[in-house]
Design a protein around this motif. Sequence first.
Motif, PDB file in Angstrom:
ATOM      1  N   PRO A 156       0.800  -1.226   0.000  1.00 35.18           N
ATOM      2  CA  PRO A 156       0.000   0.000   0.000  1.00 35.18           C
ATOM      3  C   PRO A 156       0.832   1.276   0.000  1.00 35.18           C
ATOM      4  CG  PRO A 156       0.116  -0.872   2.213  1.00 35.18           C
ATOM      5  CD  PRO A 156       0.856  -1.841   1.328  1.00 35.18           C
ATOM      6  N   ARG A 157       2.011   1.252  -0.651  1.00 37.16           N
ATOM      7  CA  ARG A 157       2.839   2.438  -0.681  1.00 37.16           C
ATOM      8  C   ARG A 157       2.219   3.502  -1.579  1.00 37.16           C
ATOM      9  NH1 ARG A 157       8.487   0.303  -2.542  1.00 37.16           N
ATOM     10  NH2 ARG A 157       7.084  -0.722  -4.016  1.00 37.16           N
ATOM     11  N   PRO A 158       2.345   4.781  -1.235  1.00 33.85           N
ATOM     12  CA  PRO A 158       1.713   5.846  -2.002  1.00 33.85           C
ATOM     13  C   PRO A 158       2.404   6.129  -3.330  1.00 33.85           C
ATOM     14  CG  PRO A 158       3.003   6.778  -0.222  1.00 33.85           C
ATOM     15  CD  PRO A 158       3.019   5.291  -0.025  1.00 33.85           C
ATOM     16  N   VAL A 165       5.166   0.848 -12.658  1.00 35.94           N
ATOM     17  CA  VAL A 165       4.410   1.641 -13.635  1.00 35.94           C
ATOM     18  C   VAL A 165       4.437   0.961 -14.998  1.00 35.94           C
ATOM     19  CG1 VAL A 165       4.278   3.856 -14.835  1.00 35.94           C
ATOM     20  CG2 VAL A 165       4.805   3.791 -12.391  1.00 35.94           C
ATOM     21  N   GLU A 166       5.607   0.450 -15.402  1.00 38.00           N
ATOM     22  CA  GLU A 166       5.711  -0.248 -16.683  1.00 38.00           C
ATOM     23  C   GLU A 166       4.858  -1.511 -16.672  1.00 38.00           C
ATOM     24  OE1 GLU A 166       9.856  -0.878 -17.154  1.00 38.00           O
ATOM     25  OE2 GLU A 166      10.278   1.171 -17.830  1.00 38.00           O
ATOM     26  N   HIS A 167       4.854  -2.206 -15.549  1.00 31.54           N
ATOM     27  CA  HIS A 167       4.017  -3.410 -15.423  1.00 31.54           C
ATOM     28  C   HIS A 167       2.539  -3.049 -15.532  1.00 31.54           C
ATOM     29  CE1 HIS A 167       2.642  -7.318 -14.187  1.00 31.54           C
ATOM     30  NE2 HIS A 167       2.035  -6.824 -13.121  1.00 31.54           N
ATOM     31  N   ALA A 168       2.147  -1.962 -14.868  1.00 35.27           N
ATOM     32  CA  ALA A 168       0.752  -1.517 -14.936  1.00 35.27           C
ATOM     33  C   ALA A 168       0.359  -1.143 -16.355  1.00 35.27           C
ATOM     34  CB  ALA A 168       0.538  -0.324 -14.005  1.00 35.27           C
ATOM     35  N   ARG A 169       1.251  -0.488 -17.082  1.00 26.88           N
ATOM     36  CA  ARG A 169       0.932  -0.096 -18.456  1.00 26.88           C
ATOM     37  C   ARG A 169       0.751  -1.332 -19.338  1.00 26.88           C
ATOM     38  NH1 ARG A 169       0.390   4.200 -20.843  1.00 26.88           N
ATOM     39  NH2 ARG A 169       1.305   5.453 -19.179  1.00 26.88           N
ATOM     40  N   ARG A 170       1.555  -2.358 -19.112  1.00 26.50           N
ATOM     41  CA  ARG A 170       1.379  -3.604 -19.867  1.00 26.50           C
ATOM     42  C   ARG A 170       0.023  -4.229 -19.554  1.00 26.50           C
ATOM     43  NH1 ARG A 170       6.815  -4.576 -18.487  1.00 26.50           N
ATOM     44  NH2 ARG A 170       6.156  -6.002 -16.825  1.00 26.50           N
ATOM     45  N   LEU A 171      -0.354  -4.209 -18.289  1.00 21.73           N
ATOM     46  CA  LEU A 171      -1.641  -4.782 -17.894  1.00 21.73           C
ATOM     47  C   LEU A 171      -2.794  -4.060 -18.603  1.00 21.73           C
ATOM     48  CD1 LEU A 171      -1.172  -5.260 -14.044  1.00 21.73           C
ATOM     49  CD2 LEU A 171      -1.193  -7.041 -15.791  1.00 21.73           C
ATOM     50  N   VAL A 172      -2.704  -2.719 -18.675  1.00 21.75           N
ATOM     51  CA  VAL A 172      -3.786  -1.925 -19.262  1.00 21.75           C
ATOM     52  C   VAL A 172      -3.768  -1.996 -20.789  1.00 21.75           C
ATOM     53  CG1 VAL A 172      -4.708   0.422 -19.515  1.00 21.75           C
ATOM     54  CG2 VAL A 172      -3.893  -0.361 -17.280  1.00 21.75           C
ATOM     55  N   ALA A 181      -8.415  -2.083 -11.885  1.00 17.92           N
ATOM     56  CA  ALA A 181      -7.974  -3.446 -11.593  1.00 17.92           C
ATOM     57  C   ALA A 181      -6.452  -3.508 -11.461  1.00 17.92           C
ATOM     58  CB  ALA A 181      -8.448  -4.392 -12.700  1.00 17.92           C
ATOM     59  N   ALA A 182      -5.747  -2.773 -12.327  1.00 17.00           N
ATOM     60  CA  ALA A 182      -4.283  -2.748 -12.237  1.00 17.00           C
ATOM     61  C   ALA A 182      -3.834  -2.113 -10.927  1.00 17.00           C
ATOM     62  CB  ALA A 182      -3.705  -1.992 -13.433  1.00 17.00           C
ATOM     63  N   ALA A 183      -4.532  -1.048 -10.491  1.00 18.76           N
ATOM     64  CA  ALA A 183      -4.191  -0.399  -9.239  1.00 18.76           C
ATOM     65  C   ALA A 183      -4.397  -1.346  -8.053  1.00 18.76           C
ATOM     66  CB  ALA A 183      -5.026   0.869  -9.058  1.00 18.76           C
ATOM     67  N   GLU A 184      -5.496  -2.093  -8.089  1.00 17.51           N
ATOM     68  CA  GLU A 184      -5.754  -3.055  -7.018  1.00 17.51           C
ATOM     69  C   GLU A 184      -4.667  -4.128  -6.980  1.00 17.51           C
ATOM     70  OE1 GLU A 184      -9.633  -4.509  -7.839  1.00 17.51           O
ATOM     71  OE2 GLU A 184     -10.664  -2.751  -7.011  1.00 17.51           O
ATOM     72  N   LEU A 185      -4.215  -4.532  -8.163  1.00 20.58           N
ATOM     73  CA  LEU A 185      -3.154  -5.531  -8.245  1.00 20.58           C
ATOM     74  C   LEU A 185      -1.856  -5.018  -7.618  1.00 20.58           C
ATOM     75  CD1 LEU A 185      -2.067  -8.231  -9.345  1.00 20.58           C
ATOM     76  CD2 LEU A 185      -1.607  -7.067 -11.504  1.00 20.58           C
ATOM     77  N   LEU A 186      -1.587  -3.728  -7.825  1.00 22.13           N
ATOM     78  CA  LEU A 186      -0.360  -3.131  -7.300  1.00 22.13           C
ATOM     79  C   LEU A 186      -0.515  -2.628  -5.864  1.00 22.13           C
ATOM     80  CD1 LEU A 186       0.750  -1.181 -10.490  1.00 22.13           C
ATOM     81  CD2 LEU A 186       1.864  -3.183  -9.505  1.00 22.13           C
ATOM     82  N   GLY A 187      -1.725  -2.660  -5.336  1.00 21.72           N
ATOM     83  CA  GLY A 187      -1.937  -2.263  -3.959  1.00 21.72           C
ATOM     84  C   GLY A 187      -1.931  -0.770  -3.736  1.00 21.72           C
ATOM     85  N   VAL A 188      -2.337   0.005  -4.769  1.00 23.65           N
ATOM     86  CA  VAL A 188      -2.402   1.460  -4.626  1.00 23.65           C
ATOM     87  C   VAL A 188      -3.786   1.939  -5.038  1.00 23.65           C
ATOM     88  CG1 VAL A 188       0.058   1.780  -5.049  1.00 23.65           C
ATOM     89  CG2 VAL A 188      -1.541   1.872  -6.976  1.00 23.65           C
ATOM     90  N   SER A 191      -6.332   6.596  -8.252  1.00 24.46           N
ATOM     91  CA  SER A 191      -5.840   7.927  -8.600  1.00 24.46           C
ATOM     92  C   SER A 191      -4.311   7.974  -8.585  1.00 24.46           C
ATOM     93  CB  SER A 191      -6.413   8.974  -7.634  1.00 24.46           C
ATOM     94  OG  SER A 191      -6.003   8.707  -6.307  1.00 24.46           O
ATOM     95  N   THR A 192      -3.678   7.187  -7.686  1.00 27.07           N
ATOM     96  CA  THR A 192      -2.218   7.136  -7.644  1.00 27.07           C
ATOM     97  C   THR A 192      -1.663   6.575  -8.939  1.00 27.07           C
ATOM     98  OG1 THR A 192      -2.219   6.837  -5.246  1.00 27.07           O
ATOM     99  CG2 THR A 192      -0.229   6.160  -6.423  1.00 27.07           C
ATOM    100  N   LEU A 193      -2.308   5.524  -9.447  1.00 28.75           N
ATOM    101  CA  LEU A 193      -1.837   4.918 -10.690  1.00 28.75           C
ATOM    102  C   LEU A 193      -2.098   5.838 -11.876  1.00 28.75           C
ATOM    103  CD1 LEU A 193      -0.555   2.637 -12.185  1.00 28.75           C
ATOM    104  CD2 LEU A 193      -2.754   1.436 -12.222  1.00 28.75           C
ATOM    105  N   TYR A 194      -3.261   6.510 -11.889  1.00 31.72           N
ATOM    106  CA  TYR A 194      -3.533   7.479 -12.964  1.00 31.72           C
ATOM    107  C   TYR A 194      -2.419   8.526 -13.024  1.00 31.72           C
ATOM    108  CZ  TYR A 194      -8.275   6.253 -14.536  1.00 31.72           C
ATOM    109  OH  TYR A 194      -9.364   5.648 -15.105  1.00 31.72           O
ATOM    110  N   ARG A 195      -2.049   9.071 -11.863  1.00 30.17           N
ATOM    111  CA  ARG A 195      -1.015  10.104 -11.843  1.00 30.17           C
ATOM    112  C   ARG A 195       0.329   9.558 -12.321  1.00 30.17           C
ATOM    113  NH1 ARG A 195      -3.643  11.519  -6.922  1.00 30.17           N
ATOM    114  NH2 ARG A 195      -2.109  10.307  -5.732  1.00 30.17           N
ATOM    115  N   ALA A 196       0.647   8.345 -11.909  1.00 27.97           N
ATOM    116  CA  ALA A 196       1.916   7.739 -12.305  1.00 27.97           C
ATOM    117  C   ALA A 196       1.959   7.496 -13.815  1.00 27.97           C
ATOM    118  CB  ALA A 196       2.133   6.433 -11.543  1.00 27.97           C
TER     119      ALA A 196
END
Length: 204
Positions: A156-158, A165-172, A181-188, A191-196
Motif C-alpha cells: 500500500p505504498r503511495p 508503472v511499466e508493469h501496470a501499463r502492460r496490464l492496461v 484493476a491494475a491499481a488493485e493488483l499493485l496495492g495502490v 488515482s495514484t496509478l492514474y497520476r503515475a
Amino acid sequence: MRDDNDPGTLDLITGGLILGYARVSTDDQDLTQQRDQLHLAGCNKLFAEKVSGARRVRPELDRMLDHLRPGDVVTVTRLDRLARSTRDLLDISERIRGCGAGLRSLAEPWADTTSPAGRMVMTVFAGIAEFERSLILERTRTGREAAKARGVKFGPRPTLTKAQVEHARRLVDQDGFTVKAAAELLGVHRSTLYRALDKAMGCA
C-alpha cells in the motif's frame, strides 16, 4: 446554468433539450466533424473537449452531466467519444438515467435509452460488464502470481517504482485490465496509478 429563455432544440419524444458531447484525444485532432454531425442531429448546445478518454477527469463531460434535467437527451457521434470501456459507459449511462435524461448515439442507434429496446440493450450490457468483472478478478489473481515471479513488489505504498508503472501499463495496454484493476493488483489507489501513468507519458 441553463438558459430557459433560450431552450434550443427539444426532443420530440421526451420534450427535453438535445445536448451534444464531443471529444477528441489530443490537441492535434479536430472537433469540427463531430460538431457538424451533432448540429445536424438537432444539438444546439454542445459540450466539447480535447482530452484522452483514459483520463478520469473530463471537465466538459462533468459540466454536461451537471447540466442535465429530466427529459434531456445526451447525444454523441459514437459511444467511444463518451466512454472508454463498457463499465465506464454503464456508469455514465446510469448518471444520465438518474437525472431522468436519455442517451443517444448517432453511430449506434441500438444505444438509444429513450426507447424500450435501447434500455433493454443497456441492461444486457450491464450483465456482460459483471461477467467481465469476474474474468478480471481471476486475471488479477493470475497476474499477481506472475508479477511476483518477476520480482514485482506489492504493498500500500503511495508511490510506484518505474518497474511497477511499466508493469501496470502492460496490464492496461496489452492484457485488457482496467486502471482500477491494475491499481488493485499493485496495492495502490486508482488515482495514484492514474497520476503515475500520466507522469510517465509526459516523460516519454
